[in-house]
Design a protein around this motif. Sequence first.
Motif, PDB file in Angstrom:
ATOM      1  N   CYS A 279       1.223  -1.006   0.069  1.00  0.00           N
ATOM      2  CA  CYS A 279       0.162   0.130  -0.196  1.00  0.00           C
ATOM      3  C   CYS A 279       1.194   1.101  -0.216  1.00  0.00           C
ATOM      4  O   CYS A 279       1.056   2.177  -0.739  1.00  0.00           O
ATOM      5  CB  CYS A 279      -1.008  -0.080   1.472  1.00  0.00           C
ATOM      6  N   LEU A 280       1.529   1.514   0.571  1.00  0.00           N
ATOM      7  CA  LEU A 280       2.506   2.160   1.045  1.00  0.00           C
ATOM      8  C   LEU A 280       3.805   2.371   0.024  1.00  0.00           C
ATOM      9  O   LEU A 280       4.148   3.794   0.145  1.00  0.00           O
ATOM     10  CB  LEU A 280       2.955   2.687   3.194  1.00  0.00           C
ATOM     11  N   THR A 281       4.573   2.018  -0.515  1.00  0.00           N
ATOM     12  CA  THR A 281       5.566   1.991  -1.626  1.00  0.00           C
ATOM     13  C   THR A 281       5.424   3.275  -2.308  1.00  0.00           C
ATOM     14  O   THR A 281       6.574   3.294  -3.040  1.00  0.00           O
ATOM     15  CB  THR A 281       6.565   0.355  -1.543  1.00  0.00           C
ATOM     16  N   TYR A 282       3.926   2.656  -3.056  1.00  0.00           N
ATOM     17  CA  TYR A 282       4.478   3.037  -4.404  1.00  0.00           C
ATOM     18  C   TYR A 282       3.656   4.481  -4.632  1.00  0.00           C
ATOM     19  O   TYR A 282       1.831   4.255  -5.286  1.00  0.00           O
ATOM     20  CB  TYR A 282       3.579   2.376  -5.760  1.00  0.00           C
ATOM     21  N   PRO A 283       3.488   5.942  -4.466  1.00  0.00           N
ATOM     22  CA  PRO A 283       2.653   7.281  -3.979  1.00  0.00           C
ATOM     23  C   PRO A 283       1.588   7.272  -5.168  1.00  0.00           C
ATOM     24  O   PRO A 283       1.113   7.207  -4.989  1.00  0.00           O
ATOM     25  CB  PRO A 283       3.810   7.842  -3.682  1.00  0.00           C
ATOM     26  N   THR A 284       2.666   6.921  -6.226  1.00  0.00           N
ATOM     27  CA  THR A 284       1.512   7.302  -8.100  1.00  0.00           C
ATOM     28  C   THR A 284       2.080   6.608  -8.208  1.00  0.00           C
ATOM     29  O   THR A 284       0.458   6.441  -9.566  1.00  0.00           O
ATOM     30  CB  THR A 284       3.009   8.243  -8.050  1.00  0.00           C
ATOM     31  N   THR A 285       1.717   5.318  -8.377  1.00  0.00           N
ATOM     32  CA  THR A 285       1.483   4.059  -9.125  1.00  0.00           C
ATOM     33  C   THR A 285       0.662   2.853  -8.450  1.00  0.00           C
ATOM     34  O   THR A 285       0.934   1.937  -8.831  1.00  0.00           O
ATOM     35  CB  THR A 285       3.018   2.889  -9.489  1.00  0.00           C
ATOM     36  N   GLY A 286      -0.122   3.012  -7.153  1.00  0.00           N
ATOM     37  CA  GLY A 286      -0.670   2.594  -5.753  1.00  0.00           C
ATOM     38  C   GLY A 286      -2.044   2.166  -6.848  1.00  0.00           C
ATOM     39  O   GLY A 286      -2.263   1.991  -7.816  1.00  0.00           O
ATOM     40  N   PHE A 287      -2.778   1.034  -5.959  1.00  0.00           N
ATOM     41  CA  PHE A 287      -3.837   0.842  -6.071  1.00  0.00           C
ATOM     42  C   PHE A 287      -4.951   2.148  -6.522  1.00  0.00           C
ATOM     43  O   PHE A 287      -5.153   3.004  -5.660  1.00  0.00           O
ATOM     44  CB  PHE A 287      -4.555   0.176  -4.818  1.00  0.00           C
ATOM     45  N   PRO A 288      -5.776   2.537  -7.360  1.00  0.00           N
ATOM     46  CA  PRO A 288      -6.807   3.655  -7.874  1.00  0.00           C
ATOM     47  C   PRO A 288      -7.750   3.431  -7.135  1.00  0.00           C
ATOM     48  O   PRO A 288      -8.249   2.394  -6.721  1.00  0.00           O
ATOM     49  CB  PRO A 288      -6.387   3.497  -9.227  1.00  0.00           C
ATOM     50  N   ARG A 289      -8.170   4.674  -6.897  1.00  0.00           N
ATOM     51  CA  ARG A 289      -9.392   5.084  -5.631  1.00  0.00           C
ATOM     52  C   ARG A 289     -10.332   4.518  -6.939  1.00  0.00           C
ATOM     53  O   ARG A 289     -10.831   5.258  -7.511  1.00  0.00           O
ATOM     54  CB  ARG A 289      -9.466   6.224  -4.925  1.00  0.00           C
ATOM     55  N   ARG A 290     -11.440   3.355  -6.466  1.00  0.00           N
ATOM     56  CA  ARG A 290     -12.933   2.977  -7.532  1.00  0.00           C
ATOM     57  C   ARG A 290     -13.263   4.559  -6.830  1.00  0.00           C
ATOM     58  O   ARG A 290     -14.057   4.856  -8.134  1.00  0.00           O
ATOM     59  CB  ARG A 290     -13.496   2.290  -6.495  1.00  0.00           C
ATOM     60  N   ALA A 291     -13.628   5.203  -6.231  1.00  0.00           N
ATOM     61  CA  ALA A 291     -14.498   5.961  -5.644  1.00  0.00           C
ATOM     62  C   ALA A 291     -14.048   7.486  -4.941  1.00  0.00           C
ATOM     63  O   ALA A 291     -13.538   8.411  -4.599  1.00  0.00           O
ATOM     64  CB  ALA A 291     -15.516   6.072  -5.306  1.00  0.00           C
ATOM     65  N   PRO A 292     -12.450   8.403  -5.990  1.00  0.00           N
ATOM     66  CA  PRO A 292     -11.458   9.563  -5.063  1.00  0.00           C
ATOM     67  C   PRO A 292     -12.046  10.120  -5.286  1.00  0.00           C
ATOM     68  O   PRO A 292     -11.098  11.084  -4.222  1.00  0.00           O
ATOM     69  CB  PRO A 292     -11.113  10.130  -6.450  1.00  0.00           C
ATOM     70  N   ASP A 293     -13.068  10.293  -4.622  1.00  0.00           N
ATOM     71  CA  ASP A 293     -13.727  11.917  -4.424  1.00  0.00           C
ATOM     72  C   ASP A 293     -14.649  12.493  -3.104  1.00  0.00           C
ATOM     73  O   ASP A 293     -15.318  12.703  -2.472  1.00  0.00           O
ATOM     74  CB  ASP A 293     -14.395  12.822  -5.322  1.00  0.00           C
ATOM     75  N   THR A 294     -14.789  10.702  -2.777  1.00  0.00           N
ATOM     76  CA  THR A 294     -15.142  10.358  -1.311  1.00  0.00           C
ATOM     77  C   THR A 294     -13.875  10.967  -0.478  1.00  0.00           C
ATOM     78  O   THR A 294     -12.825  10.698  -0.396  1.00  0.00           O
ATOM     79  CB  THR A 294     -15.380   8.786  -0.867  1.00  0.00           C
ATOM     80  N   THR A 295     -14.507  10.800   0.749  1.00  0.00           N
ATOM     81  CA  THR A 295     -13.949  11.359   2.510  1.00  0.00           C
ATOM     82  C   THR A 295     -13.157  10.512   3.449  1.00  0.00           C
ATOM     83  O   THR A 295     -14.516  10.216   3.857  1.00  0.00           O
ATOM     84  CB  THR A 295     -14.267  12.537   2.665  1.00  0.00           C
ATOM     85  N   ARG A 296     -12.537   9.541   3.646  1.00  0.00           N
ATOM     86  CA  ARG A 296     -12.356   9.220   4.463  1.00  0.00           C
ATOM     87  C   ARG A 296     -11.154   8.982   4.716  1.00  0.00           C
ATOM     88  O   ARG A 296     -10.684   8.158   6.111  1.00  0.00           O
ATOM     89  CB  ARG A 296     -12.534   7.758   3.514  1.00  0.00           C
ATOM     90  N   THR A 297     -10.894  10.415   5.550  1.00  0.00           N
ATOM     91  CA  THR A 297      -9.466  10.330   5.384  1.00  0.00           C
ATOM     92  C   THR A 297      -9.148   9.757   7.425  1.00  0.00           C
ATOM     93  O   THR A 297      -8.050   9.132   8.012  1.00  0.00           O
ATOM     94  CB  THR A 297      -8.851  12.327   5.580  1.00  0.00           C
TER      95      THR A 297
END
Length: 422
Positions: A279-297
């Motif tokens: 999860c943490l190793t690949y900041p630019t090529t990691g798993f894409p968010r299916r819903a990138p606009d949702t808030t979940r921080t």
Amino acid sequence: MPHASLPDVRRRRLASQRLTAAGLARGADVVRLLTCVQSQDAALAAWSLGQRMRPGVRYADVLREQSSGGWVRTHILRPTWHFVAPEDLRWVQAATGSRIESSLAGRHRQLDLPPAAIERALESLRELLTGPAPMTRAELTAAFAARGLPSGGEQMAHQLVVAELRAVICSGPPRGTTHTYVLADETVPPAPLDGLGVDDARRELTRRFVAGHGPASERDLARWATLTLGQVRAALADLAGELEQVEVGGETLWVDPATPSRTTRPVRAFLLQTFDEVCLTYPTTGFPRRAPDTTRTRLLSEAGGGIVVLDGEDVGTWKRTVGRESVAVDLRPDLPLSADDDAQVGEAAERLAMFIGRPLDLRLHPPGLSPAAPDGTKGVASSARDTTPSGVPEAGRGPQLWGRRGGRLGRSAARGDLSRGG
């Protein structure tokens, strides 16, 4: 240079990290494959090992292996807690420790920890930990206070971290759930790579990183190991005959052709803890968010959980709560899932419960934002769903469940984990 798609790169990473390839026999084999496994949440770091091992492994098995010396838990790399094989401890610290320690110098001045104070702390640790039983941070803090040495919370944490970075101390056997410290030289036998020079150690670290984390970019390695891009590029140039390159979207990724990359365990869904290496190793090529606009921080910053990955996409978050009789797993998808997707994610939760050794209490929350949480941030509306004996979710309304711990995702990893010395 051959080209590859991002989905193929992510598939290959899952296989090379043994999440979809044959599981390894021991947790120590996983630690060696990945070289360093981030572990500030030690219990969930054990789950990361378990997911990469052969089916049937339990949390208790992983704890027994750690207690018997299969690996140590220490501050290394960025620095934060990691599992590392005993024979890798000294040369990895040689490759990265001095640069990390120099980055802490400004904070040491603010904490009134000049170099002379650090040296006194190291000498005191050698005296306190020679021969006797392992000591906890609380015990060492009391001993430092009795000697008139700096012993405030962050002062103590930084002194311990420097001792770890110099391979003076490392973890001892856990005392229940409490971390202990021992002298590295009394615990970790001499190893063949102990005498590597800095350049050779960085080259070995680069080779091992690519073998365990590839395909990966030079920037992925620089961030992971706290090396400069110049140092990473020099090591990669020296390894050009051993490693291969692949281009993805105009970026060069490095691969070890000797690392198995064929999917042999066709698992579709994973519950990956927040600090899992994939999860943490690949900041630019990691798993894409299916819903990138949702808030979940808020949800990701909670202890005890992480992300739900389904068919190579990040589709939501999860959190587990271990009770005496069962383990509750709260699943919060970002968007509605199909019945088949629900079943796949439910199977992933069942694997977690089996690893922990408790029956599963599955709570699948509907997607969507709720009204503001008590602290004014956005939460996620929830309704609990329990599982039938067959594992199929059965609808049933439950109370809203709010995250109890805030904070910014990745903050402790970015600045180290120095406030939590053990």
